[in-house]
Design a protein around this motif. Structure first.
Motif, short mmCIF file in Angstrom:
data_model
loop_
_atom_site.label_atom_id
_atom_site.label_comp_id
_atom_site.label_asym_id
_atom_site.label_seq_id
_atom_site.Cartn_x
_atom_site.Cartn_y
_atom_site.Cartn_z
N ALA A 263 21.06 36.49 -0.21
CA ALA A 263 20.70 36.84 1.15
C ALA A 263 21.50 36.02 1.77
N ALA A 264 21.58 34.81 1.82
CA ALA A 264 22.46 33.83 2.53
C ALA A 264 23.90 34.48 2.51
N LEU A 265 24.48 34.67 1.45
CA LEU A 265 25.88 34.91 1.22
C LEU A 265 26.31 36.12 2.06
N GLU A 266 25.35 37.02 1.91
CA GLU A 266 25.35 38.52 2.83
C GLU A 266 25.53 38.08 4.18
N MET A 267 24.65 37.05 4.79
CA MET A 267 24.72 36.73 6.17
C MET A 267 26.09 36.11 6.37
N TRP A 268 26.54 35.27 5.61
CA TRP A 268 27.87 34.61 5.96
C TRP A 268 28.87 35.40 5.96
N LEU A 269 28.97 36.34 4.85
CA LEU A 269 30.05 37.49 4.76
C LEU A 269 29.99 38.53 5.38
N GLN A 270 29.00 38.98 5.89
CA GLN A 270 28.69 40.19 6.58
C GLN A 270 29.01 41.35 5.35
N GLN A 271 28.74 41.37 4.37
CA GLN A 271 28.97 42.38 3.63
C GLN A 271 27.95 42.30 2.21
N GLN A 272 27.96 43.24 1.47
CA GLN A 272 27.09 43.20 0.21
C GLN A 272 27.53 42.23 -0.88
N VAL A 273 26.76 41.66 -1.52
CA VAL A 273 27.17 40.56 -2.62
C VAL A 273 26.90 41.03 -3.83
N PRO A 274 27.62 40.70 -4.81
CA PRO A 274 27.28 41.13 -6.29
C PRO A 274 26.23 40.36 -6.72
N VAL A 275 24.72 40.80 -6.66
CA VAL A 275 23.68 39.84 -7.15
C VAL A 275 23.71 40.08 -8.77
N ASP A 276 24.32 40.86 -9.45
CA ASP A 276 24.15 40.93 -10.89
C ASP A 276 25.29 39.85 -11.20
N VAL A 277 26.50 39.53 -10.60
CA VAL A 277 27.13 38.28 -11.15
C VAL A 277 26.71 37.09 -10.78
N MET A 278 26.08 37.09 -9.77
CA MET A 278 25.25 35.69 -9.41
C MET A 278 24.08 35.28 -10.46
N ARG A 279 23.44 36.48 -10.95
CA ARG A 279 22.49 36.32 -11.92
C ARG A 279 22.83 35.87 -13.09
N GLN A 280 24.04 36.56 -13.62
CA GLN A 280 24.79 36.43 -14.89
C GLN A 280 25.42 34.99 -14.91
N SER A 281 25.85 34.55 -13.75
CA SER A 281 26.44 33.27 -13.94
C SER A 281 25.23 32.06 -13.99
N LEU A 282 24.07 32.10 -13.39
CA LEU A 282 23.09 31.34 -13.60
C LEU A 282 22.52 31.44 -14.93
N LEU A 283 22.63 32.68 -15.50
CA LEU A 283 21.90 32.74 -16.99
C LEU A 283 22.88 32.00 -17.84
N GLU A 284 24.16 32.14 -17.56
CA GLU A 284 24.89 31.50 -18.69
C GLU A 284 24.88 29.89 -18.26
N GLN A 285 24.85 29.37 -17.16
CA GLN A 285 24.67 28.16 -16.83
C GLN A 285 23.43 27.31 -17.43
N LEU A 286 22.40 28.13 -17.60
CA LEU A 286 21.09 27.73 -17.99
C LEU A 286 21.06 27.95 -19.45
N GLY A 287 21.93 28.70 -20.06
CA GLY A 287 22.29 28.76 -21.45
C GLY A 287 20.84 29.96 -21.82
N ARG A 288 20.81 31.06 -20.86
CA ARG A 288 19.91 32.07 -21.13
C ARG A 288 20.48 33.09 -21.60
N ASP A 289 19.68 33.97 -22.02
CA ASP A 289 20.45 35.48 -22.15
C ASP A 289 20.61 36.19 -20.98
#
Ligand code: NAP
Length: 289
Positions: A263-289
């Motif tokens: 929601a923050a990134l959408e506000m700054w960029l004024q465009q839709q953002v890839p939530v799935d990419v954000m989720r995947q990056s955190l799952l990898e960072q946390l060592g979760r599937d």
């Protein structure tokens, strides 16, 4: 690795400490996936330096920034515009540029309710029980009210802080009745709640064996109720393990983190953002599937 150029625009997160923040990981993953010439950086700022820091961030034309502990509340008087939701919660986590200076809003509320909206409930009939009465609990109260819950129960260990918490919502547009309770009253509230939220740090890594709810009280939770822990390290927490064994639906705090960031990134960029990419990056960072 993203190429930083002379034109690269800046975003970031201020806090103290910020070393453990996962925001740079998910925001930079989204920016890279959108091929945008932006970078999101951690900015350690001590409390005594906050005013100087935000003036400096203005001077260097930062596009926007997130705010984490301990500045979410103290930044409000330094802003030229505060959104209604940030005013009601009494905290801002997302800062954006306005003509007159920095404006602030609170995307934690949207982040908190995003995974709940995916569950079909008659929210007007749900009376959430919120454990803890700190900063995160404020966003949870606002989120529950936004969902339509009419009656919200707050559990705290400190009578004075609980009274202050309740009083702080007077003269706000909150459309729900708040009832505050001492910890001993939790078992009596368990059988009738459809949404139990842990907003305390009890059970957070490294204290993974701890839970804010004792096993006898958790046995009173109805199957099908939602147990929501704002903690995302570990996952599941002991609290969520207990709730799942009662047949409850378990939600951890990771989706809230992702959705407040999106929601923050959408506000700054004024465009839709890839939530799935954000989720995947955190799952990898946390060592979760
Ligand atoms: P906070 O302002 O310090 O509030 C913590 C609350 O927990 C206070 O009410 C505190 O009670 C209570 N508490 C702490 N230890 C306790 C204990 N041993 N027994 C009983 N109560 C206890 O912290 P916060 O910013 O609200 O954060 C709370 C949790 O939410 C943290 O785990 C944080 O990581 C998580 N969080 C997650 C997200 C997300 O996006 N998923 C976002 C924000 C926060 P007193 O007031 O009496 O001290």
């Amino acid at each position: 690795m993203q190429l930083i150029t002379g034109k690269t625009k800046l975003l970031g997160v201020i806090g103290h400490p910020v070393e453990h923040s996962l925001s740079p990981v998910m925001h930079n993953a989204a920016l890279a996936s959108l091929s945008l010439d932006y970078v999101y950086i951690p900015l350690p700022v001590k409390s005594e330096d906050l005013a100087n820091a935000i003036a400096g961030l203005d001077a260097i034309h930062l596009v926007g920034f997130n705010v984490t502990i301990p500045h979410k509340q103290t930044i409000l008087p330094m802003l030229s515009e505060v959104s209604p939701v940030a005013q009601m919660v009494g905290a801002a986590n997302t800062i954006y540029r306005t003509e007159a200076g920095w404006g602030g809003t609170n995307t934690d509320v949207d982040g908190f309710i995003a995974p709940l909206k995916a569950l079909q409930r008659n929210w007007q009939q749900v009376s959430p029980v919120i454990i803890g009465n700190g900063g995160a609990a404020r966003g949870v109260v606002a989120g529950c009210a936004e969902l339509g819950c009419r009656e919200i129960h707050i559990i705290g260990r400190n009578r004075e802080k609980l009274a202050q918490f309740q009083q702080s919502w007077q003269n706000t547009p909150l459309q729900a009745t708040l009832n505050t309770h001492q910890w001993e009253e939790l078992p009596a509230l368990m059988p009738s709640t459809q949404l139990l939220v842990n907003t305390t740090p009890i059970g957070m890594s490294p204290n993974v064996e701890k839970s804010p709810v004792d096993p006898a009280a958790m046995e009173k939770l109805q199957p099908g109720a939602i147990a929501y822990d704002l903690i995302y390290r570990p996952s599941p927490t002991q609290f969520l393990e207990q709730a799942k064994s009662q047949g409850a639906i378990a939600l951890d705090g990771l989706e809230m983190l992702i959705q407040q960031g999106a929601a923050a990134l959408e506000m700054w960029l004024q465009q839709q953002v890839p939530v799935d990419v954000m989720r995947q990056s955190l799952l990898e960072q946390l060592g979760r599937d």
